[in-house]
Design a protein around this motif. Structure first.
Motif, PDB file in Angstrom:
ATOM      1  N   GLU A 198      -6.109 -13.710  -3.634  1.00 43.92           N
ATOM      2  CA  GLU A 198      -7.446 -13.911  -3.074  1.00 43.92           C
ATOM      3  C   GLU A 198      -7.980 -15.307  -3.427  1.00 43.92           C
ATOM      4  O   GLU A 198      -7.591 -15.903  -4.431  1.00 43.92           O
ATOM      5  CB  GLU A 198      -8.405 -12.851  -3.628  1.00 43.92           C
ATOM      6  CG  GLU A 198      -8.207 -11.459  -3.060  1.00 43.92           C
ATOM      7  CD  GLU A 198      -9.292 -10.515  -3.522  1.00 43.92           C
ATOM      8  OE1 GLU A 198     -10.142 -10.135  -2.691  1.00 43.92           O
ATOM      9  OE2 GLU A 198      -9.305 -10.148  -4.714  1.00 43.92           O
TER      10      GLU A 198
ATOM     11  N   LYS B 216      -4.120  -3.819  -8.847  1.00 45.94           N
ATOM     12  CA  LYS B 216      -5.384  -3.773  -8.110  1.00 45.94           C
ATOM     13  C   LYS B 216      -5.703  -5.073  -7.376  1.00 45.94           C
ATOM     14  O   LYS B 216      -6.760  -5.197  -6.760  1.00 45.94           O
ATOM     15  CB  LYS B 216      -6.520  -3.420  -9.069  1.00 45.94           C
ATOM     16  CG  LYS B 216      -6.404  -2.030  -9.673  1.00 45.94           C
ATOM     17  CD  LYS B 216      -7.587  -1.717 -10.584  1.00 45.94           C
ATOM     18  CE  LYS B 216      -7.450  -0.314 -11.186  1.00 45.94           C
ATOM     19  NZ  LYS B 216      -8.591   0.011 -12.079  1.00 45.94           N
ATOM     20  N   ALA B 217      -4.784  -6.017  -7.418  1.00 46.92           N
ATOM     21  CA  ALA B 217      -5.030  -7.305  -6.766  1.00 46.92           C
ATOM     22  C   ALA B 217      -4.859  -7.190  -5.253  1.00 46.92           C
ATOM     23  O   ALA B 217      -3.907  -6.567  -4.771  1.00 46.92           O
ATOM     24  CB  ALA B 217      -4.076  -8.352  -7.317  1.00 46.92           C
ATOM     25  N   LYS B 218      -5.757  -7.800  -4.497  1.00 40.47           N
ATOM     26  CA  LYS B 218      -5.646  -7.838  -3.039  1.00 40.47           C
ATOM     27  C   LYS B 218      -4.891  -9.110  -2.660  1.00 40.47           C
ATOM     28  O   LYS B 218      -5.301 -10.212  -3.019  1.00 40.47           O
ATOM     29  CB  LYS B 218      -7.031  -7.801  -2.394  1.00 40.47           C
ATOM     30  CG  LYS B 218      -7.790  -6.503  -2.637  1.00 40.47           C
ATOM     31  CD  LYS B 218      -9.087  -6.459  -1.870  1.00 40.47           C
ATOM     32  CE  LYS B 218      -9.855  -5.171  -2.161  1.00 40.47           C
ATOM     33  NZ  LYS B 218      -9.101  -3.979  -1.736  1.00 40.47           N
TER      34      LYS B 218
ATOM     35  N   ASP C 129      -1.042  -7.347   4.606  1.00 44.06           N
ATOM     36  CA  ASP C 129      -1.964  -7.377   3.473  1.00 44.06           C
ATOM     37  C   ASP C 129      -1.774  -6.111   2.656  1.00 44.06           C
ATOM     38  O   ASP C 129      -1.363  -5.068   3.172  1.00 44.06           O
ATOM     39  CB  ASP C 129      -3.413  -7.472   3.958  1.00 44.06           C
ATOM     40  CG  ASP C 129      -3.708  -8.791   4.678  1.00 44.06           C
ATOM     41  OD1 ASP C 129      -3.033  -9.780   4.349  1.00 44.06           O
ATOM     42  OD2 ASP C 129      -4.585  -8.796   5.556  1.00 44.06           O
ATOM     43  N   SER C 130      -2.082  -6.210   1.365  1.00 51.10           N
ATOM     44  CA  SER C 130      -1.849  -5.053   0.500  1.00 51.10           C
ATOM     45  C   SER C 130      -2.713  -5.156  -0.750  1.00 51.10           C
ATOM     46  O   SER C 130      -3.154  -6.246  -1.136  1.00 51.10           O
ATOM     47  CB  SER C 130      -0.371  -4.989   0.099  1.00 51.10           C
ATOM     48  OG  SER C 130      -0.101  -3.922  -0.781  1.00 51.10           O
ATOM     49  N   THR C 131      -2.953  -4.017  -1.351  1.00 50.54           N
ATOM     50  CA  THR C 131      -3.522  -3.975  -2.694  1.00 50.54           C
ATOM     51  C   THR C 131      -2.378  -3.691  -3.659  1.00 50.54           C
ATOM     52  O   THR C 131      -1.757  -2.633  -3.591  1.00 50.54           O
ATOM     53  CB  THR C 131      -4.597  -2.878  -2.811  1.00 50.54           C
ATOM     54  OG1 THR C 131      -5.648  -3.159  -1.881  1.00 50.54           O
ATOM     55  CG2 THR C 131      -5.167  -2.834  -4.214  1.00 50.54           C
TER      56      THR C 131
ATOM     57  N   ASP D  18       0.831  -1.206   0.000  1.00 54.28           N
ATOM     58  CA  ASP D  18       0.000   0.000   0.000  1.00 54.28           C
ATOM     59  C   ASP D  18       0.866   1.256   0.000  1.00 54.28           C
ATOM     60  O   ASP D  18       0.681   2.189   0.791  1.00 54.28           O
ATOM     61  CB  ASP D  18      -0.948   0.001   1.207  1.00 54.28           C
ATOM     62  CG  ASP D  18      -2.002  -1.105   1.100  1.00 54.28           C
ATOM     63  OD1 ASP D  18      -2.426  -1.417  -0.040  1.00 54.28           O
ATOM     64  OD2 ASP D  18      -2.386  -1.655   2.133  1.00 54.28           O
TER      65      ASP D  18
ATOM     66  N   SER E  83      -2.200 -11.255   0.321  1.00 58.05           N
ATOM     67  CA  SER E  83      -1.618 -11.422   1.659  1.00 58.05           C
ATOM     68  C   SER E  83      -0.158 -11.813   1.456  1.00 58.05           C
ATOM     69  O   SER E  83       0.150 -12.686   0.631  1.00 58.05           O
ATOM     70  CB  SER E  83      -2.348 -12.517   2.434  1.00 58.05           C
ATOM     71  OG  SER E  83      -3.701 -12.175   2.641  1.00 58.05           O
TER      72      SER E  83
END
Length: 519
Positions: free
Chosen positions: A244, A219-221, A197-199, A177, A223
């Motif tokens: 995800e 844009k992927a979320k 966690d990050s986008t 992030d 861990s």
């Protein structure tokens, strides 16, 4: 969550034996050579064609990645983690390859069927530099839905030898992030696991000049984890990224893409990947330090200058002139103030003789003299304070950017990023003796020390005798101190002193101050 990552390392083999243990796909490009292991689908054999261990052009290429089971194993692996049931490909899975060579413009697809209705494929594409694009796909040919997560990891076995400098980060790092996170190898041993966690974002393992990273789509979320573990006496470090959860219905398919960088930390290249692939703040993989806002512009200015001059050493000399030009008005004002101070030296000596025992009265008379003659005794310090950030920024450029590695100057300086290799203590090589490191006082450090001493002689002497003695020692102290610094930085400092001396000499003549090196 299911365990992700390779199985425990086998007893150590030679690198050659580990490479010969199973089928492979060759990796070939102008900049990379190596192979991809079909057992476990690992990129675990990679050498950098354009970089050598030493200045000798015939020395060994830099080997970046090595297979599991070998000494200093270092590799990347991609796959899936089951969110429910089902057999996933693992470290012992043998994949089928669509080709026996992976080259730029010629991707390779690996396939494997788990026999339970899931067909997996991985397509590896390589660009002309150091970036792999790994596209994973799972097809559900069964009757029920399947739930799973895509993952990628970079694993390093054994703690590598580091430079040991506090100003340089070596270990695991990432941007999550848009925030940089760095953890050294020693801190990882204490932490064990660090999660975030990050986008988008990226993470990996860095050396001084070399880097391996995993990057998610912007844009992927995801861990992510940094993990340290012990296997007997062996330390293992891992950076991994988990996508995800994907639910794949019967007759459907799901895909995930991860970028894998393995190569040299070239500034322009990292900037290009940040722009074209959306890898946020990828340039922070290079430890530009606190003066980032100066360090990176100085680097780019050096690169631009280098386009017009033969080598980076000359580019440093030109850069010094430009910096002096930018500070010219400030330096002129400062040197004028110092010249007037030096002009007042006889009057100051008389005041010291008259009020030497009465410190309070002496200071009052000194302040009155400064006020009467409109002289600011602190004016001469300002250019020095302004130059300190520039000095450290240039030090960082020379120390951390690979573009300076093995960059020659003239004569005996073959690597601007390394200290001057000569020393006065063996008469610059005439005596066949290699002094210890603390006695490596080369020609350029001596030149720098001489110019510092000369410049000091042009400045007004401190009124306090103790301060005056300390200032006399400084040129010798800095000669020893800077002898261990990159030669390019010492050349910059010496050249900067020479330009300052010339400017100060002209101003002193203009102010009518007698120029003497004996006072």
């Amino acid at each position: 969550m299911a365990t992700r990552g390779p199985a425990a390392a086998l007893p150590l083999k030679t690198r050659e034996a580990a490479l010969a243990a199973g089928p492979r796909v060759a990796i070939r490009s102008k900049r990379l050579s190596g192979s991809l292991a079909l057992t476990g689908a690992k990129i675990d054999d990679l050498a950098l064609n354009n970089y050598r261990e030493t200045l000798d052009g015939n020395s060994a290429k830099i080997v970046l990645l090595s297979p599991a089971g070998a000494k200093d194993a270092y590799f990347a692996q991609f796959g899936w983690v089951a969110a429910g049931g089902g057999t996933m490909p693992g470290a012992d899975t043998v994949w089928k390859a669509s080709s026996d060579v992976l080259e730029p413009g010629r991707p390779v697809t690996l396939t494997w069927d788990n026999g339970q209705g899931l067909r997996f494929s991985q397509t590896y594409a390589l660009d002309d530099d150091f970036m792999f694009t790994v596209s994973q796909k799972v097809e559900n040919l069964g009757q029920g839905a399947a739930a799973l997560h895509p993952f990628g990891l970079v694993s390093r076995h054994g703690t590598p030898k580091t430079t040991g400098y506090a100003i340089l980060h070596e270990g695991v790092l990432g941007v999550f992030d848009n925030t940089l996170k760095e953890i050294s190898y020693s801190d990882m041993k204490e932490k064990g696991v660090a999660k975030q966690d990050s986008t988008g974002g990226w993470l990996g393992i860095t050396d001084k000049y070399w880097l391996t990273t995993l990057a998610a789509s912007p844009k992927a979320k995801v861990s992510t984890r940094f993990v340290h573990s012990r296997d007997g006496d062996l330390d293992k470090y891992q950076a991994d990224i988990l996508g995800e959860r994907l639910t794949v219905a019967a007759g459907a398919a799901a895909e995930a893409t991860t970028y894998f960088f393995a190569g040299a930390k070239e500034v322009k290249l990292l900037d290009r990947y940040a722009e074209t692939l959306g890898i946020a703040r990828f340039d922070l993989a290079i430890d530009f330090g606190w003066f980032y806002f100066l360090t990176k512009p100085i680097f780019y200015l050096l690169v631009v200058i280098h386009e017009y001059v033969p080598n980076f050493g000359l580019a440093i000399l030109v850069l010094t002139v430009l910096i002096k030009g930018a500070m010219f008005p400030l330096a002129n004002k400062s040197y004028s103030a110092m010249s007037r101070m030096k002009k007042l030296q006889p009057q100051m000596e008389k005041l010291r003789e008259r009020f030497g025992e009465d410190k309070l009265r002496l200071n009052q008379e000194m302040m009155a003299l400064y006020k009467r003659e409109k002289v600011n005794p602190a004016a001469g310090c300002l250019p020095i304070f302004v130059q300190i950030p520039v000095f450290f920024a240039l030090y960082k450029v020379l120390f951390v950017t690979i573009e300076m590695r093995h960059a020659p100057f003239y004569g005996w300086i073959h690597d601007l990023s390394a200290p001057d290799p000569t020393t006065i203590f063996n008469l610059f090589g005439l005596i066949p003796w290699a002094p210890p490191e603390y006695l490596m006082i080369g020609i350029w450090p001596l030149i720098m020390g001489a110019t510092m001493w000369l410049q000091q002689k042009l400045n007004p002497q401190p009124t306090d005798p103790v301060q005056a003695k300390i200032f006399m020692i400084l040129p010798f102290l800095f000669t020893f101190l800077l002898a261990t610094f990159p030669a390019g930085l010492v050349i910059y400092w010496a050249w900067n002193n020479i330009l300052s001396i010339a400017q100060q000499w002209v101003i002193m003549k203009k102010e009518g101050v007698k120029v003497s090196l004996t006072s």
